[in-house]
Design an enzyme around this catalytic site. Sequence first.
Site, short mmCIF file in Angstrom:
data_model
loop_
_atom_site.label_atom_id
_atom_site.label_comp_id
_atom_site.label_asym_id
_atom_site.label_seq_id
_atom_site.Cartn_x
_atom_site.Cartn_y
_atom_site.Cartn_z
N HIS A 195 67.31 64.19 33.77
CA HIS A 195 66.78 65.55 33.88
C HIS A 195 66.24 65.84 35.27
O HIS A 195 65.96 64.94 36.07
CB HIS A 195 65.70 65.80 32.81
CG HIS A 195 64.45 64.97 32.98
ND1 HIS A 195 63.38 65.38 33.73
CD2 HIS A 195 64.09 63.76 32.47
CE1 HIS A 195 62.42 64.47 33.68
NE2 HIS A 195 62.83 63.48 32.93
N CYS A 253 62.61 58.21 30.81
CA CYS A 253 63.78 59.04 31.13
C CYS A 253 64.04 59.00 32.63
O CYS A 253 63.19 58.57 33.42
CB CYS A 253 63.57 60.46 30.64
SG CYS A 253 63.80 60.62 28.85
#
Length: 369
Positions: free
Chosen positions: A264, A283
């Site tokens: 992301h 992440c």
Amino acid sequence: LSLHDALPISLAEYRALALQGGWPQIPDGETLKPGMTDPRVGMLRSRLRLVGDLKPQDDRSETGGDPNFYDDSMVPAVKWMQYRHGLAEDGAVGSRTLAALNVPIAKRIEQMILNLERRRWIPDDLGQRYIFVNLADQELKLVDEPKTLLDMRVVVGKPFHRTPIFSHLMTYVEINPYWNVPPSIARKELLPKIKQDVSYLKENNFVLLSDWSSGAKEVDPLSVDWSQVSRSSFPYKIRQDSGDGNALGRIKFMFPNPFNIYLHDTPAKSLFDRPQRAFSHGCIRVQDPELLAEYVLAKNDGWDRARIDATIASGERTIVTLAEPLPVHIVYLTSWVNKDGSVHFRNDVYDRDTVLAKALLGARSGTLR
């Protein structure tokens, strides 16, 4: 020459070098920079020549120059050594560069052996077109064999929140995503801030929901007696709506997996300037998400850069299913050989070399040759 073939050749070269005595330690001292004269420069020069960072034809001490003088010809050699070790390529030998130079050759040989073992776990066929993320290198590559189309920095999990190793298929991209705050982060990190000032939620674009069910209702944070809410009695779901301050930025790249890991965007851009980038909760944050989206959606008709940018600007949450699923391989390699023939080493940020060495050798760990 494939990566599988190149590392054993380099390993043999390092073993031959070890039999000749390896390399001496360069003593600590002030940062070595161009223009300095210091006996340690002579040691640095010898060290760079030993592994081919400084070629004999580029070494001015061969033609009568002072071997202890840090001349201009040494700068590209130091930068090349820094490139091979994932360091800031500034041509100055400070504490981090010196530490990398002074890792004993036996340790580098051990790193190569451990990573040859890791290569056995990675499939020979990664796909024609794929994303390859090396957690130890904190870099992402998008490859369309035999070419690397894209190479960018990433931020990976902190040592306490290690990003796992796995392969999965990317199936969709979400533009202007929500961030459903994981319960652990909501309880440990957001709850103390909410208790201190309930307006924290609204100021940061967070919405409070009654629970994690599909029929959850929005809750007014002012209607909650926060003094009665603890980590263990936190029933709520917190969602951050899309916008500039969203923790996921403007784009997330989804390859649904049991670890709930994805790629992301991030509003925290300054972290990409650091040589070491292990700062996330697990992440993977990407340096240039718009460019990555352009390549990822290249097989989707009508999804060019202009449309991606226009969709981001609209602020509308938009899901784009990939026309062709894209394999994503997340690996951990602390040593490898690049296509340009350069031998690379990285710090063992997650201590996985230590664990693997013990598994392979038991009590003999640290003695691989």
